[in-house]
Design a protein around this motif. Structure first.
Motif, PDB file in Angstrom:
ATOM      1  N   ARG A 243     -39.656 -10.747  10.229  1.00 39.02           N
ATOM      2  CA  ARG A 243     -39.239  -9.583  10.973  1.00 39.02           C
ATOM      3  C   ARG A 243     -39.782  -9.655  12.581  1.00 39.02           C
ATOM      4  NH1 ARG A 243     -41.119  -4.881   9.566  1.00 39.02           N
ATOM      5  NH2 ARG A 243     -42.525  -5.824   8.165  1.00 39.02           N
ATOM      6  N   HIS A 244     -40.953  -9.832  12.701  1.00 40.17           N
ATOM      7  CA  HIS A 244     -41.488  -9.541  13.989  1.00 40.17           C
ATOM      8  C   HIS A 244     -41.874 -11.036  14.888  1.00 40.17           C
ATOM      9  CE1 HIS A 244     -42.135  -5.510  13.231  1.00 40.17           C
ATOM     10  NE2 HIS A 244     -42.360  -5.930  12.025  1.00 40.17           N
ATOM     11  N   VAL A 245     -41.731 -12.242  14.387  1.00 38.12           N
ATOM     12  CA  VAL A 245     -41.937 -13.503  15.416  1.00 38.12           C
ATOM     13  C   VAL A 245     -40.707 -13.509  15.923  1.00 38.12           C
ATOM     14  CG1 VAL A 245     -42.376 -16.136  15.460  1.00 38.12           C
ATOM     15  CG2 VAL A 245     -43.697 -14.451  13.643  1.00 38.12           C
ATOM     16  N   GLU A 246     -40.812 -13.341  17.386  1.00 36.78           N
ATOM     17  CA  GLU A 246     -39.643 -13.623  18.167  1.00 36.78           C
ATOM     18  C   GLU A 246     -40.162 -14.142  19.804  1.00 36.78           C
ATOM     19  OE1 GLU A 246     -38.624  -8.889  19.403  1.00 36.78           O
ATOM     20  OE2 GLU A 246     -37.543 -10.063  17.585  1.00 36.78           O
ATOM     21  N   ALA A 247     -39.187 -14.760  20.348  1.00 35.76           N
ATOM     22  CA  ALA A 247     -39.594 -15.138  21.595  1.00 35.76           C
ATOM     23  C   ALA A 247     -39.669 -14.139  22.686  1.00 35.76           C
ATOM     24  CB  ALA A 247     -38.493 -15.829  22.237  1.00 35.76           C
ATOM     25  N   VAL A 286     -42.570 -20.368  14.845  1.00 44.02           N
ATOM     26  CA  VAL A 286     -43.488 -19.940  15.764  1.00 44.02           C
ATOM     27  C   VAL A 286     -43.498 -20.802  16.978  1.00 44.02           C
ATOM     28  CG1 VAL A 286     -46.005 -20.019  16.078  1.00 44.02           C
ATOM     29  CG2 VAL A 286     -45.008 -18.970  14.007  1.00 44.02           C
ATOM     30  N   GLN A 287     -42.993 -21.990  16.906  1.00 44.41           N
ATOM     31  CA  GLN A 287     -42.957 -22.765  18.140  1.00 44.41           C
ATOM     32  C   GLN A 287     -41.847 -22.273  19.013  1.00 44.41           C
ATOM     33  OE1 GLN A 287     -41.102 -26.599  17.173  1.00 44.41           O
ATOM     34  NE2 GLN A 287     -40.377 -26.994  19.320  1.00 44.41           N
ATOM     35  N   LYS A 288     -40.491 -21.842  18.375  1.00 43.26           N
ATOM     36  CA  LYS A 288     -39.498 -21.388  19.186  1.00 43.26           C
ATOM     37  C   LYS A 288     -40.106 -19.926  19.785  1.00 43.26           C
ATOM     38  CE  LYS A 288     -35.922 -23.820  16.992  1.00 43.26           C
ATOM     39  NZ  LYS A 288     -36.452 -24.760  16.671  1.00 43.26           N
ATOM     40  N   ILE A 292     -42.674 -23.366  23.131  1.00 39.26           N
ATOM     41  CA  ILE A 292     -43.256 -24.606  23.192  1.00 39.26           C
ATOM     42  C   ILE A 292     -42.087 -25.700  22.897  1.00 39.26           C
ATOM     43  CG2 ILE A 292     -44.785 -26.097  22.060  1.00 39.26           C
ATOM     44  CD1 ILE A 292     -46.548 -23.774  21.317  1.00 39.26           C
ATOM     45  N   PRO A 293     -42.038 -26.599  23.619  1.00 38.52           N
ATOM     46  CA  PRO A 293     -40.966 -27.661  23.429  1.00 38.52           C
ATOM     47  C   PRO A 293     -40.962 -28.497  22.251  1.00 38.52           C
ATOM     48  CG  PRO A 293     -41.975 -27.853  25.523  1.00 38.52           C
ATOM     49  CD  PRO A 293     -42.709 -26.890  24.989  1.00 38.52           C
ATOM     50  N   ASP A 294     -40.158 -29.213  21.835  1.00 41.84           N
ATOM     51  CA  ASP A 294     -40.075 -30.048  20.617  1.00 41.84           C
ATOM     52  C   ASP A 294     -40.853 -31.004  20.795  1.00 41.84           C
ATOM     53  OD1 ASP A 294     -38.204 -28.395  19.318  1.00 41.84           O
ATOM     54  OD2 ASP A 294     -36.270 -29.285  19.996  1.00 41.84           O
ATOM     55  N   PRO A 295     -41.686 -31.573  19.773  1.00 38.39           N
ATOM     56  CA  PRO A 295     -42.390 -32.527  19.864  1.00 38.39           C
ATOM     57  C   PRO A 295     -41.594 -34.050  20.134  1.00 38.39           C
ATOM     58  CG  PRO A 295     -42.244 -31.848  17.519  1.00 38.39           C
ATOM     59  CD  PRO A 295     -41.557 -30.891  18.331  1.00 38.39           C
ATOM     60  N   PRO A 296     -42.321 -35.089  20.763  1.00 40.08           N
ATOM     61  CA  PRO A 296     -41.463 -36.334  20.962  1.00 40.08           C
ATOM     62  C   PRO A 296     -41.007 -36.696  19.670  1.00 40.08           C
ATOM     63  CG  PRO A 296     -43.665 -36.299  22.182  1.00 40.08           C
ATOM     64  CD  PRO A 296     -43.667 -34.902  21.244  1.00 40.08           C
TER      65      PRO A 296
END
Length: 425
Positions: A243-247, A286-288, A292-296
């Motif tokens: 519900r709360h993790v957002e950019a 969480v990354q989005k 944070i950019p996608d890993p290689p």
């Protein structure tokens, strides 16, 4: 018996070119069996010592017993994974805009480019957490760490700028992340007794930090044991994330400041790889939210392979860490000259660390200089408080000397709580 040994000896091809292979193979197999047996025998010894034989007995686990089990896990069994998991638990909270927004608006974290401020807050947080979590329950330093943390939280509680749900979510990550990471990244998962011990400790610390558990289903009737509380906390935490993790811009600002701190002691050629590993550890949602950019490409497969290799090496080729090589999080006693406590590790800048030749000229100092984050190999004398810390003064400079009356009242309330209490009995 001697006759059997002589017959066995006579069958070995000692005179042929293959004899050395038998000895090498025997030595390797023997070493693997020794390491494996030794690791599991230490685990069984701990289980026998505390004698929580079944699920029903876990409700009788005292805070003192739970803390002893957790300390053994954090210092000797899984020190690297435990310390990294706690760091990432705190880092993961920055994916919640209400949490990152408070850090940005109060300017208690540090802007991108200000490693000194960011590293100071990281050092202060580490001091409070390690003293609360690793000091013996009921000790003066553990209670002071709780009281100092409450002093800072209450500043924002009174104005409604920090919610109980955000604090409960942070507590849930500190509780759950070491268990999750141990299962995924270390040589074995935690047992029910070990998971219950961690849950018991954090259940008590949450109460001491004045966090309400009303959001959990069994709050009104109580929990049967630490595992019951843990199951409900885990379910609530995952739902809260959904519900709360957002950019948000504040997420990105705090994450960028943290990125500079994390990478300042790593060669620049490895920055993209290391930050890619961070993205993998955080997970896609969480990354989005942190932008944070996608890993290689291919990094996740390589990372998983290295984790698998590490697991097998630890399980079959490394004996358990002895007590004298345990991970030390806090100095056992204050400095005899300053009567203050010094930190044992530092990140970015050596706050509260007694300046030594290694600090001035070791690998970490060389990397800071090589990456251009310090202008000199020699840290400025006195700048990073090498005489150590007093828990009463930990925090921003503007709060030094403040809050002591409130802390004294809080410590008095904590004095009434026994470390022998069973929070689920």
């Amino acid at each position: 018996m001697m006759e059997f040994v002589q017959r066995l000896w006579s069958t070995l091809p000692l005179d042929s070119g293959q004899g050395w292979r038998v000895w090498v193979s025997s030595a390797v197999v023997g070493y693997v069996l020794f390491c494996t047996a030794f690791r599991y025998s230490q685990k069984r010894a701990i289980e026998k010592r505390f004698n929580f034989g079944d699920r029903s007995s876990l409700a009788q686990m005292t805070l003192k017993d739970a803390h002893a089990i957790q300390t053994w896990l954090a210092e000797q069994q899984f020190p690297s994974v435990f310390s990294a998991a706690i760091f990432f638990a705190l880092f993961k909270t920055y994916s919640i805009p209400s949490i990152s927004g408070l850090l940005v608006t109060t300017r208690q974290f540090g802007r991108p480019g200000d490693i000194q401020a960011t590293s100071k807050r990281a050092a202060d947080t580490s001091v409070l957490l390690t003293n609360m979590m690793m000091r013996p329950p009921g000790s003066s330093l553990a209670k002071l760490a709780v009281a100092r943390t409450n002093y800072f939280h209450n500043i924002y509680r009174r104005t409604g700028r920090i919610s109980n749900d955000d604090m409960l979510y942070t507590l849930s990550l500190f509780t759950l992340q070491p268990m999750r990471w141990t299962a995924m990244y270390d040589w074995r998962p935690l047992s029910d007794m070990e998971r219950c011990a961690i849950a018991t400790c954090f259940k008590v610390w949450g109460e001491d930090l004045q966090i309400s558990y009303e959001a959990l289903p069994s709050h009104s009737r109580g929990w049967t044991d630490g595992l019951h509380w843990l199951e409900e906390l885990d379910a609530w935490s995952q739902e809260y994330e959904e519900r709360h993790v957002e950019a948000s811009d504040t997420n990105a600002e705090v994450v960028n400041a943290t990125r500079e701190l994390v990478l300042c002691q790593i060669p620049k050629s490895l920055h993209r790889v290391v930050w890619g590993v961070v993205a993998i550890l955080l997970g896609p949602r969480v990354q989005k939210a942190m932008r944070i950019p996608d890993p290689p490409l291919g990094l996740e497969s390589a990372f998983n392979l290295m984790i698998t290799i590490r697991k097998y090496i630890l399980r079959y080729a490394c004996p358990p860490r002895p007590y004298f090589l345990r991970r030390v999080y806090n100095a056992d006693s204050p400095d005899p000259i300053t009567n203050r406590y010094q930190s044992q590790r530092w990140l970015g800048r050596p706050w509260y660390v007694k300046t030594s030749l290694l600090d001035r000229w070791g690998l970490a100092a060389w990397m800071l200089w090589f990456n251009g984050t310090v202008s000199s190999m020699v840290f400025e004398d006195g700048k990073f408080i090498p005489e150590g810390y007093l828990i009463d003064d930990v925090g921003p400079v503007t709060h030094v000397g403040k809050g002591r009356d409130e802390m004294r009242d809080n410590v008095s309330a904590l004095d009434l709580k026994s470390p022998l209490r069973c929070p689920f009995s």
